[in-house]
Design a protein around this motif. Structure first.
Motif, PDB file in Angstrom:
ATOM      1  N   GLU A 251       1.052  -1.051   0.054  1.00 33.82           N
ATOM      2  CA  GLU A 251       0.206  -0.072  -0.183  1.00 33.82           C
ATOM      3  C   GLU A 251       0.747   1.186  -0.185  1.00 33.82           C
ATOM      4  O   GLU A 251       2.007   1.428   0.706  1.00 33.82           O
ATOM      5  CB  GLU A 251      -0.967   0.031   1.104  1.00 33.82           C
ATOM      6  CG  GLU A 251      -1.881   1.286   1.122  1.00 33.82           C
ATOM      7  CD  GLU A 251      -3.072   1.240   2.326  1.00 33.82           C
ATOM      8  OE1 GLU A 251      -4.104   1.613   2.423  1.00 33.82           O
ATOM      9  OE2 GLU A 251      -2.550   0.584   3.441  1.00 33.82           O
ATOM     10  N   VAL A 252       0.222   2.242  -0.555  1.00 36.17           N
ATOM     11  CA  VAL A 252       1.069   3.464  -0.800  1.00 36.17           C
ATOM     12  C   VAL A 252       0.624   4.257   0.751  1.00 36.17           C
ATOM     13  O   VAL A 252      -0.485   4.396   1.149  1.00 36.17           O
ATOM     14  CB  VAL A 252       0.628   4.376  -1.773  1.00 36.17           C
ATOM     15  CG1 VAL A 252       1.178   5.831  -1.762  1.00 36.17           C
ATOM     16  CG2 VAL A 252       1.037   3.583  -3.105  1.00 36.17           C
ATOM     17  N   THR A 253       1.612   4.885   1.292  1.00 32.36           N
ATOM     18  CA  THR A 253       1.336   5.622   2.591  1.00 32.36           C
ATOM     19  C   THR A 253       1.917   7.085   2.568  1.00 32.36           C
ATOM     20  O   THR A 253       2.849   7.097   1.663  1.00 32.36           O
ATOM     21  CB  THR A 253       2.020   4.726   3.829  1.00 32.36           C
ATOM     22  OG1 THR A 253       3.409   4.867   3.518  1.00 32.36           O
ATOM     23  CG2 THR A 253       1.484   3.424   3.862  1.00 32.36           C
ATOM     24  N   ALA A 254       1.718   7.676   3.796  1.00 33.50           N
ATOM     25  CA  ALA A 254       2.223   9.088   3.606  1.00 33.50           C
ATOM     26  C   ALA A 254       4.044   9.056   4.007  1.00 33.50           C
ATOM     27  O   ALA A 254       4.662   9.875   3.271  1.00 33.50           O
ATOM     28  CB  ALA A 254       1.724   9.983   5.017  1.00 33.50           C
ATOM     29  N   GLN A 255       4.437   8.067   4.374  1.00 37.77           N
ATOM     30  CA  GLN A 255       5.876   7.854   4.620  1.00 37.77           C
ATOM     31  C   GLN A 255       6.537   7.616   3.184  1.00 37.77           C
ATOM     32  O   GLN A 255       7.521   8.140   2.832  1.00 37.77           O
ATOM     33  CB  GLN A 255       6.088   6.904   5.604  1.00 37.77           C
ATOM     34  CG  GLN A 255       7.556   6.591   6.141  1.00 37.77           C
ATOM     35  CD  GLN A 255       8.230   7.952   6.549  1.00 37.77           C
ATOM     36  OE1 GLN A 255       7.500   8.558   7.466  1.00 37.77           O
ATOM     37  NE2 GLN A 255       9.341   8.257   6.036  1.00 37.77           N
ATOM     38  N   ASP A 256       5.811   7.102   2.374  1.00 41.51           N
ATOM     39  CA  ASP A 256       6.305   6.957   1.104  1.00 41.51           C
ATOM     40  C   ASP A 256       6.616   8.298   0.304  1.00 41.51           C
ATOM     41  O   ASP A 256       7.800   8.341  -0.249  1.00 41.51           O
ATOM     42  CB  ASP A 256       5.600   5.922   0.235  1.00 41.51           C
ATOM     43  CG  ASP A 256       5.352   4.456   0.759  1.00 41.51           C
ATOM     44  OD1 ASP A 256       6.405   3.916   1.034  1.00 41.51           O
ATOM     45  OD2 ASP A 256       4.267   3.888   0.807  1.00 41.51           O
TER      46      ASP A 256
END
Length: 586
Positions: free
Chosen positions: A121-126
């Motif tokens: 999943e794509v996250t803010a940390q990415d």
């Protein structure tokens, strides 16, 4: 269509570099042939790492493989940004310095062995990690200027970079919330966050592939990489998990994009006319007689092509052509009166009317400043003080000691031979432009030697300061004057500032202007920047092209966007119409 996409995703996961050559015509499980968009790029890509790539071909591909937080509304004119991977547009505090971004849950990167078989999943940390990569000195990102010195505390990354170092200016508040804090308000910030350079990258992929990440583009965009034969053919597969829609339909609308690199102008146009491509943008000026009616003063499609259902759409692109001169070159560079005189004479010797009429076939506007029409900051009343005047150019050279020898060519003021070295591309248009420059410079008594090479190689050498002169163009990354005036900002030398122009008076005004929103104060600074360019002549300003775009009758939803490089994810194919046209093609 959904069945085909699931099949494509499974195949990509099993073998990331392969997609069967015959899939263009193979039926889907539902018995329907896949929709395949046939597109071309005019130059080869250099690599597909968002933090590193800056050439047009690579950016066009990155735009489809990686997802920035914002994108442009495809249909809105004037252009308007909209949320892409965000739930809604970001919010900002009253001071204009703290921005909050909330991501959509449930977005995923394309399958790749880097994720160990799991869906990632794509996250803010990415996004934090992806923006950090612009600061990584090992990558030498040409996009660092977008954020350098703007994010609160980013001096820690500039002084001693480490991915482990956190700064207050860029933080993931939780899994889906990103916060950016700026030192001062930046009116262009949201434009930056719609660029391919700020597309989200997975840390696992970057660490697995290292310096070869550009050969393993693992994004979360509308398409995934299929087959890839560098600088020749590229196949993009529809991402079955992509989150965006258009008119209630899940994007992308086609199952696959077949991209061919076509550097030769004639091959592009003939390929289009033979039905090999679904559209062609910016028909090269040397090829326009093949598609435009020569008897018409306005751009009009030839009647036989109109009868085949083709459509011509002239489009004013946000683009500026210019010929830059290396300010650090011992022959042509420098800020002394004699060096300025040489560059100004070259600018005075450029025949703009001949260029527009003969080479551009009337589909261009003479450039008065770096800014094309429809860019924020463009002043329609501004006129360049440098106009075609070869007599004045010759007097200027005489006055500063560039004397003619017995062979009719000028020497340097100290009597040494003077030879200009201009790089050019090995194409028909490149040769035509060489002849225009040779004619103009010879009329001034200036000898010029042309060095031909692929544009990608010329750009690499330019960044190292090894090119004296080169004619190129800049397409707007975002519709604001800052994106053009940064091309001559001193700290950008070795990046987009190919001329390596570094004038304190220019730098100071540019730094002031970049803090301002569009308005009278910034407009006044832009006028002063344009005057400094004309005073020192690191560039010869050439033209703003008007693109002749032609599409096939079976292509649906085509609308050229002023800023985005491609519209592949929005396009659709009428397969029965394509089949009918194929039977009618002579």
């Amino acid at each position: 269509m959904k069945t085909f996409r699931q099949f494509a995703a499974a195949l990509l996961c099993a073998c990331t570099a392969a997609f069967a050559t015959g899939a263009a015509t193979a039926p889907t499980a539902a018995g329907k042939p896949p929709k395949v968009l046939h597109a071309l790029l005019s130059t080869g890509e250099t690599g597909l790492d968002p933090a590193v790539a800056s050439d047009l071909a690579s950016l066009s591909l990155l735009e489809n493989l990686f997802d920035p937080m914002l994108r442009y509304d495809y249909l809105a004119r004037p252009v308007r940004l909209q949320a892409n991977t965000l739930v809604t547009m970001p919010t900002v505090d009253a001071a204009g310095t703290t921005w909050t971004f909330r991501l959509k849950p449930g977005m995923h990167f394309a399958p790749d062995p880097a994720f160990g078989g799991a869906r990632r999943e794509v996250t803010a940390q990415d996004y934090v990690y992806s923006l950090q990569r612009l600061y990584d000195p090992a990558l030498k990102s040409p996009w660092l200027f977008l954020f350098e010195g703007k994010l609160l505390g980013d001096a820690a990354w500039r002084e001693r970079f480490s991915y482990a170092t956190a700064i207050p200016g860029l933080r993931a508040l939780d899994r889906y919330t990103l916060q950016m804090r700026l030192n001062t308000p930046d009116p262009s910030l949201l434009f930056y966050l719609a660029l391919p350079a700020t597309g989200v990258v997975a840390r696992e992929a970057a660490e697995r592939y290292g310096s070869q990440l550009g050969n393993h583009p693992i994004g979360s965009g509308p398409f995934m990489m299929g087959t890839w034969k560098h600088s020749d053919r590229i196949t993009l597969l529809a991402n079955p998990d992509y989150h965006a829609t258009l008119g209630g339909k899940r994007l992308p609308l086609v199952d696959r994009v077949d991209v061919k690199i076509m550097e030769e102008y004639q091959s592009r146009v003939l390929g289009y006319l033979n039905g090999e491509f679904d559209y062609i943008e910016q028909v090269p000026e040397s090829m326009r007689d093949l598609v435009l009616d020569p008897a018409s003063s306005a751009p009009v499609l030839k009647s036989e092509l109109a009868r085949r259902g083709m459509v011509l759409e002239p489009f004013p692109v946000l683009q500026t052509y210019y010929m830059w001169m290396n300010m650090e070159d011992p022959v042509i560079g420098g800020y002394s009166p004699a060096k300025v005189a040489l560059r100004r004479a070259i600018a005075l010797g450029y025949n703009s009317d001949e260029d527009v009429a003969l080479l551009k076939k009337g589909l261009a506007l003479p450039a008065q400043s770096p800014l094309p029409p429809n860019v924020l900051g463009y002043d329609p009343a501004y006129r360049s003080p440098i106009a075609y005047d070869p007599a004045l150019a010759r007097k200027l050279l005489d006055r500063h000691g560039y004397r003619k020898g017995a062979d009719g060519y000028r020497t340097l003021p100290d009597g040494r031979p003077l030879t200009l070295r201009m790089h050019s591309e090995p194409s028909m248009v490149g040769r035509l432009r060489d002849e225009l420059w040779r004619k103009n410079l010879t009329a001034l008594g200036l000898r010029v030697h042309f060095i031909t090479d692929k544009k990608t190689e010329i750009i690499k050498a330019s960044r190292l300061g090894k090119v004296m002169m080169f004619e190129t163009n800049w397409v707007a990354d975002f519709p604001d004057g800052d994106n053009f005036y940064q091309l001559l900002y001193g700290p950008n030398a070795g990046r987009a500032n190919y001329a390596r122009f570094n004038l304190p008076a220019y730098n100071e005004r540019y730094e002031k202007a970049r803090q301002l929103a569009d308005g009278p104060e910034r407009q006044a600074l832009y006028r002063e920047l344009a005057q400094l360019i004309h005073a020192y002549n690191p560039w010869v300003l050439l033209t703003h092209p008007i693109s002749a775009d032609i599409r096939q009758p079976w292509l649906k939803n085509y609308k050229r966007h002023p800023v985005e490089f491609t519209n592949w994810r929005y396009l659709d194919i009428d397969l029965p119409a394509r089949e009918r046209a194929a039977k009618m093609t002579p």
